[in-house]
Write a protein that holds these residues in place. Structure first.
Motif, PDB file in Angstrom:
ATOM      1  N   THR A 113      -4.488   2.607   5.615  1.00  0.00           N
ATOM      2  CA  THR A 113      -3.759   3.681   6.286  1.00  0.00           C
ATOM      3  C   THR A 113      -4.369   4.095   7.621  1.00  0.00           C
ATOM      4  O   THR A 113      -3.684   4.682   8.455  1.00  0.00           O
ATOM      5  CB  THR A 113      -3.649   4.918   5.373  1.00  0.00           C
ATOM      6  OG1 THR A 113      -4.970   5.334   5.003  1.00  0.00           O
ATOM      7  CG2 THR A 113      -2.842   4.596   4.126  1.00  0.00           C
ATOM      8  N   PRO A 120       3.340   2.051   3.210  1.00  0.00           N
ATOM      9  CA  PRO A 120       2.334   1.052   2.861  1.00  0.00           C
ATOM     10  C   PRO A 120       2.800   0.119   1.744  1.00  0.00           C
ATOM     11  O   PRO A 120       3.596   0.534   0.893  1.00  0.00           O
ATOM     12  CB  PRO A 120       1.122   1.875   2.399  1.00  0.00           C
ATOM     13  CG  PRO A 120       1.616   3.256   2.217  1.00  0.00           C
ATOM     14  CD  PRO A 120       2.932   3.403   2.898  1.00  0.00           C
ATOM     15  N   ASP A 163      -3.162   1.823  12.611  1.00  0.00           N
ATOM     16  CA  ASP A 163      -1.809   2.154  13.053  1.00  0.00           C
ATOM     17  C   ASP A 163      -1.047   0.954  13.609  1.00  0.00           C
ATOM     18  O   ASP A 163       0.180   0.919  13.555  1.00  0.00           O
ATOM     19  CB  ASP A 163      -1.852   3.242  14.123  1.00  0.00           C
ATOM     20  CG  ASP A 163      -2.368   4.559  13.570  1.00  0.00           C
ATOM     21  OD1 ASP A 163      -2.073   4.869  12.399  1.00  0.00           O
ATOM     22  OD2 ASP A 163      -3.068   5.271  14.308  1.00  0.00           O
TER      23      ASP A 163
END
Length: 85
Positions: A27, A82, A30
């Motif tokens: 996470t 995700p 980016d």
């Protein structure tokens, strides 16, 4: 880089997919950025299929055998959702 004898067998696509699966699961990442010779149409097509887009060009970035070549800068945003791991 994929050795000439393995080109056209999907090795590059599998390597890139494994890399992107790894980065997409993180996470804190980016986007993914890469640079490719502007005259490497095969690699550029692969990267575009994987979601990369060109954001710039570095003129005369590479020199080989006395000839200069431009380098394309490409990025791929991390998917908003995700992947399931």
């Amino acid at each position: 880089f994929v050795a000439a004898r393995w080109r056209g067998h999907g090795v590059g696509a599998r390597l890139m997919r494994a890399l992107l699966d790894h980065t997409d699961a993180r996470t804190e990442i980016d986007f993914t950025e890469l640079n490719v010779r502007s005259d490497n149409a095969t690699a550029i097509r692969l990267y575009e299929r994987l979601g990369f887009r060109t954001v710039g060009t570095i003129p005369r970035a590479l020199k080989h055998a006395g000839r200069y070549g431009d380098e394309r800068v490409m990025v791929r945003d991390r998917p908003t959702k995700p992947p399931v791991v």
